[in-house]
Design an enzyme around this catalytic site. Sequence first.
Site, PDB file in Angstrom:
ATOM      1  NE  ARG A   1      -9.806 -30.062  -8.587  1.00 25.17           N
ATOM      2  CZ  ARG A   1     -11.015 -29.605  -8.977  1.00 25.17           C
ATOM      3  NH1 ARG A   1     -12.107 -30.076  -8.409  1.00 25.17           N
ATOM      4  NH2 ARG A   1     -11.103 -28.653  -9.895  1.00 25.17           N
ATOM      5  N   GLY A   2      -9.456 -26.790  -6.560  1.00 29.08           N
ATOM      6  CA  GLY A   2     -10.297 -25.823  -7.261  1.00 29.08           C
ATOM      7  C   GLY A   2     -10.200 -24.482  -6.564  1.00 29.08           C
ATOM      8  CB  ALA A   3      -9.438 -21.113  -7.813  1.00 30.60           C
TER       9      ALA A   3
ATOM     10  NE  ARG B   1      -2.659 -27.253  -5.758  1.00 35.18           N
ATOM     11  CZ  ARG B   1      -3.595 -27.548  -6.661  1.00 35.18           C
ATOM     12  NH1 ARG B   1      -4.864 -27.681  -6.288  1.00 35.18           N
ATOM     13  NH2 ARG B   1      -3.277 -27.681  -7.937  1.00 35.18           N
TER      14      ARG B   1
ATOM     15  CD  GLN C   1      -7.420 -32.238 -11.975  1.00 36.33           C
ATOM     16  OE1 GLN C   1      -6.992 -32.918 -12.910  1.00 36.33           O
ATOM     17  NE2 GLN C   1      -6.633 -31.438 -11.278  1.00 36.33           N
TER      18      GLN C   1
ATOM     19  CG  ASP D   1      -6.375 -22.373 -10.742  1.00 38.75           C
ATOM     20  OD1 ASP D   1      -6.705 -22.790 -11.868  1.00 38.75           O
ATOM     21  OD2 ASP D   1      -6.582 -22.995  -9.680  1.00 38.75           O
TER      22      ASP D   1
ATOM     23  CG  ASN E   1      -8.150 -22.724 -15.784  1.00 36.28           C
ATOM     24  OD1 ASN E   1      -8.613 -22.671 -14.648  1.00 36.28           O
ATOM     25  ND2 ASN E   1      -8.619 -23.555 -16.714  1.00 36.28           N
ATOM     26  CE  LYS E   2      -5.327 -28.363 -13.236  1.00 41.01           C
ATOM     27  NZ  LYS E   2      -4.250 -28.540 -12.233  1.00 41.01           N
TER      28      LYS E   2
HETATM   29  C1  LIG Z   1     -13.446 -23.328 -10.457  1.00 36.75           C
HETATM   30  S1  LIG Z   1     -11.823 -22.980 -10.864  1.00 36.75           S
HETATM   31  C2  LIG Z   1     -11.068 -24.527 -10.547  1.00 36.75           C
HETATM   32  C3  LIG Z   1      -9.701 -24.571 -11.182  1.00 36.75           C
HETATM   33  O1  LIG Z   1      -8.810 -25.280 -10.327  1.00 36.75           O
HETATM   34  C4  LIG Z   1      -8.328 -26.391 -11.051  1.00 36.75           C
HETATM   35  O2  LIG Z   1      -7.033 -26.737 -10.711  1.00 36.75           O
HETATM   36  P1  LIG Z   1      -6.793 -27.907  -9.592  1.00 36.75           P
HETATM   37  O3  LIG Z   1      -7.725 -29.028  -9.942  1.00 36.75           O
HETATM   38  O4  LIG Z   1      -5.315 -28.231  -9.751  1.00 36.75           O
HETATM   39  O5  LIG Z   1      -7.107 -27.262  -8.268  1.00 36.75           O
HETATM   40  C5  LIG Z   1      -8.395 -25.933 -12.477  1.00 36.75           C
HETATM   41  O6  LIG Z   1      -7.377 -25.018 -12.769  1.00 36.75           O
HETATM   42  C6  LIG Z   1      -9.748 -25.277 -12.495  1.00 36.75           C
HETATM   43  O7  LIG Z   1      -9.973 -24.439 -13.559  1.00 36.75           O
END
Ligand SMILES: CSC[C@H]1O[C@H](OP(=O)(O)O)[C@H](O)[C@@H]1O
Length: 317
Positions: free
Chosen positions: A44-46, A74, A179, A220, A230-231
């Site tokens: 996960r993570g962009a 996603r 997270q 994201d 973003n989150k």
């Molecule tokens: C380095 S940006 C990562 C970004 O992705 C996370 O979402 P997820 O854990 O659902 O993939 C979150 O938005 C972070 O800021």
Amino acid sequence: MRTIDWVDGAIELIDQTRLPDACVTLRVHTVDELIGAIRRLAVRGAPALGVAGALGVALARGDREAVARLRAARPTAVNLAWGVDRAAARIEEGPEAVLETALQVRDDDIAACHAMGERGADLLQGDLLQGDRLRIMTVCNTGGLACVERGTALGVAQTLHERGRLAEVLALETRPLLQGARLTAWELGRMGAPHRLVTDGAGPYLLARGGVDAVLIGADRIAANGDTANKIGSYALALGAARAGVPFIVVAPESTIDAATPSGEHIEIEDRGADEIVAFRGARVAPEGTDAINPAFDVTPHDLITAIVTEARVIRP
Ligand SMILES: CSC[C@H]1O[C@H](OP(=O)(O)O)[C@H](O)[C@@H]1O
């Protein structure tokens, strides 16, 4: 330690659903296995999704229907589609060409994160803040686990720490999948960086109370006008930061900027369903039959963002 890589003809990735209790590496051999890992946030993570997308095309071995499914695994992080498209552009040239581009996407992410760390730390130490050691607030996880080796927003905090200029990171736990509590606290502990965990709801209040020099978040998808997805919880921090006069900084690679999306209302926000809200790791936290709303992201309007730091520039929306 790499979050995701190509090893002996397969993708190897850290299963982030197992952290912080165990650091387990998965070997992924098929596109469908990778889609499953993406959907359950094992990866996960962009930026990491961008690399996963590109490497996933190498697994697809020319199967364009599988590539299309991977691209849609996603919806919010533009990096997934971007990474898939980068590698898929070379399918006609054959598997070696696809893999060559996918490995370049991986290597570019490593370089970009190092550059963002330097550029972000220079910005905070330079014309933005004059404090000796800085107190940073952040949400979700934007460290190396969200990328290949080193993070975006948390990569800036890591650079500040390495320079002796980090007083503390206040990390929001980041409900519902935690997270922040599970991943950011784990990474900061491994760095030896001073940090404390806070509940999501405490973020804006701690900004109002003082004691935070800057808010650093990842992204994201950044729309053409600077609106940033973003989150979930990022928008609340932006409102609190604006009212408190605290700089609100987005740190993301250029690949997260989506010029084709004009503004934030056009960004698709992933809804992950009620189950993640009413229970955690199988332990119910709400009465049986309780429904829930679970947007995984929110959108911060560009006018609440002080600066966007990429590997190439600092943008003032
Ligand atoms: C380095 S940006 C990562 C970004 O992705 C996370 O979402 P997820 O854990 O659902 O993939 C979150 O938005 C972070 O800021």
